[in-house]
Design an enzyme around this catalytic site. Structure first.
Site, PDB file in Angstrom:
ATOM      1  N   ASP A 102       0.352 -14.548 -11.113  1.00 27.93           N
ATOM      2  CA  ASP A 102       0.034 -14.643  -9.562  1.00 27.93           C
ATOM      3  C   ASP A 102       1.033 -14.133  -8.578  1.00 27.93           C
ATOM      4  O   ASP A 102       2.008 -13.543  -8.920  1.00 27.93           O
ATOM      5  CB  ASP A 102      -0.086 -16.333  -9.230  1.00 27.93           C
ATOM      6  CG  ASP A 102      -0.629 -16.381  -7.916  1.00 27.93           C
ATOM      7  OD1 ASP A 102      -1.421 -15.872  -7.261  1.00 27.93           O
ATOM      8  OD2 ASP A 102      -0.059 -17.578  -7.266  1.00 27.93           O
ATOM      9  N   ASP A 156       1.563 -14.981  -4.801  1.00 28.36           N
ATOM     10  CA  ASP A 156       2.109 -15.760  -3.943  1.00 28.36           C
ATOM     11  C   ASP A 156       3.168 -16.888  -4.280  1.00 28.36           C
ATOM     12  O   ASP A 156       2.453 -17.649  -5.242  1.00 28.36           O
ATOM     13  CB  ASP A 156       1.406 -16.365  -2.870  1.00 28.36           C
ATOM     14  CG  ASP A 156       0.619 -15.248  -2.047  1.00 28.36           C
ATOM     15  OD1 ASP A 156       1.539 -14.640  -1.113  1.00 28.36           O
ATOM     16  OD2 ASP A 156      -0.481 -14.839  -1.845  1.00 28.36           O
TER      17      ASP A 156
END
Length: 491
Positions: free
Chosen positions: A63, A65
């Site tokens: 991922d 963030d």
């Protein structure tokens, strides 16, 4: 456990007896103070919930963030202020809320919010309320007030998941990611403002308005971060070395993020340089997780970096250096041929990042929980170690002596229980004054911990902590002692 073993031997194997409970208390306290404090926990440690052999991993996924990109405190205050401005300008909230300030130390991740009652609280792994961590706005409710509202310490499961038979929605929501912390702080500060100024409001409407305001503020936030990335983004000098190690070992790398390309591009250029996309075999933006992992049909599209548009071409292959938009996990697996157990995917959100890929597709998973740095630093303080060691020993003698017929037993037991309460408050406040540790409610794990340990094979505070392990490392979970195993281990 070694402390209890020593205590057991001292009090039983050597036929030590006590004439009074005062003597028992003093001897136990002396024993506790004489013991060497436990060693520090490695702040950069990688912790295993499940056995994981990195030799079996051929594909590493990430991922963006709070996994690759970790943000400075400015991110929280920015989202808080942007959401506040939208509430005033778009939802016509009182101009007076413009003076409200963001307190980054108020809320922690993993809390639950009762949408109907407008309360922020902490639940343990048994869905029990932490009666000392229930807030309306910024004001803590008393234990009696909480029990009057809920009539029980245990929250029904349908409060969290809704009633499937009646098709009703859940009454509570959880702060499962870092972006939710300023959102909940905004709800609580406005609630406090309304209560202090006798403004009539409906908690459910306030919740929906704040949620929509924060959602709308993300677009503005993306532009602000892209324009001044260094103000918001923490640089990680080890990230490039980490990726080069993976590529040098012929591992495949991919990135799946819900964030838009221009926002990700600005950040990754700071983290890895202008050619950052060459590190990845596949990059997918605006993926709509968790729908990316659950939807059956949503075609992958090619994102044109020059025109910032999505092309109409059907995607039948995936190329390094290209950016892809939306799609589903089935698209990804069908084109790449990657098998579940050979994929290790890292994210910060135990549910939208990790739950579906491990339960439905057999991927191995890693959680990046940056709160671990503060949590472990607190665990390593002498104040915490001494307090929690004495708390455990004091609880042990309370349990052992609760049926004692020695003089003044009830008086002593009451005093000891009060001391336990004071120690519990102290150990909680060392993490966070209002809500304590992200991972524990006094004796029990939090609901957040339960889900984290269920869906993550390993977890750590930073992705680059893996540099302290080789790519052939095998992670073993610690064998925890179950309640019924205690005496068999320590006789």
């Amino acid at each position: 456990m070694k402390i209890f073993q020593t205590l057991f031997k001292s009090f039983n194997r050597t036929n030590v007896t006590f004439e009074t409970l005062d003597e028992l208390y003093l001897k136990t306290r002396q024993l506790c103070e004489s013991k060497k404090l436990p060693p520090d926990v490695n702040v950069r440690g990688v912790f295993a919930c499940n056995q994981l052999d990195l030799r079996e991993i051929e594909v590493y996924g990430f991922d963006y963030d709070y996994t690759l990109a970790c943000y400075k405190p400015a991110m929280g205050s920015t989202l808080f202020n942007l959401g506040k401005d939208i509430l005033i300008n778009k939802f016509k909230y009182p101009p007076g809320i413009s003076e409200l300030k963001y307190d980054p130390g108020f809320a922690v991740r993993g809390l639950h919010y009762d949408i109907e009652k407008g309360l922020l609280m902490k639940l343990d792994s048994f869905l029990q309320l932490d009666l000392r961590s229930v807030y309306k706005g910024l004001t803590k409710l008393s234990e009696n007030e909480v029990l009057n509202l809920y009539k029980t310490r245990k929250i029904p499961l349908k409060y969290l998941n809704g009633d499937l038979h009646k098709r009703s929605s859940a009454k509570m929501t959880q702060l499962a990611d870092k972006f939710a912390v300023p959102e909940m702080s905004l709800i609580c500060t406005i609630t406090e403002y309304f209560d202090q100024n006798d403004v009539h409001y409906h908690p459910q409407i306030l919740f929906q308005d704040v949620k929509n305001a924060v959602r709308l503020s993300h677009e503005k936030m993306h532009h602000l971060v892209a324009d001044d990335t260094l103000q918001f983004l923490e640089k990680n000098p080890d990230l490039e070395e980490f990726f080069k190690r993976l590529i040098g070992a012929n591992k495949k790398l991919f990135l799946i993020t819900n964030s838009p390309y221009r926002f990700v591009d600005k950040g990754m250029k700071v983290l890895l340089g202008d050619s950052w996309d060459n590190y990845f075999d596949v990059v997918i933006v605006e993926a709509r997780k968790p729908k990316f992992f659950t939807d059956e049909s949503c075609p992958l599209r090619i994102y044109d970096k020059n025109t910032h548009t999505n092309l109409w071409d059907k995607v039948t292959s995936l190329s390094k250096g290209r950016i892809y938009y939306q799609g589903t996990i089935n698209n990804l697996l069908e084109i790449t041929g990657w098998r579940g157990p050979e994929v290790l995917y890292f994210g910060d959100h135990p549910y939208s990042d990790l739950a579906d890929v491990t339960l439905e597709h057999g991927w191995r998973t890693g959680a990046i929980i940056d709160e671990l740095t503060h949590e472990i630093q607190t665990l390593n303080t002498d104040e915490f170690k001494r307090a929690v060691n004495w708390l455990q020993m004091l609880m042990q003698i309370i349990e052992d002596q609760q049926d004692s017929d020695l003089p003044n037993a009830e008086v002593h037991l009451t005093q000891w229980k009060q001391e336990c309460d004071q120690l519990a408050i102290l150990t909680k406040s060392l993490f966070n004054k209002q809500f304590g540790s992200v991972f524990r409610t006094h004796q029990n794990a939090t609901y957040f911990s339960r889900r984290l340990f269920r869906f993550a094979d390993i977890y750590s505070s930073s992705i680059t902590n893996l540099l302290e392990r080789s790519l052939n490392h095998k992670f073993y979970p610690r064998r925890g002692v179950m309640p019924h195993e205690y005496s068999s281990y320590f006789v």
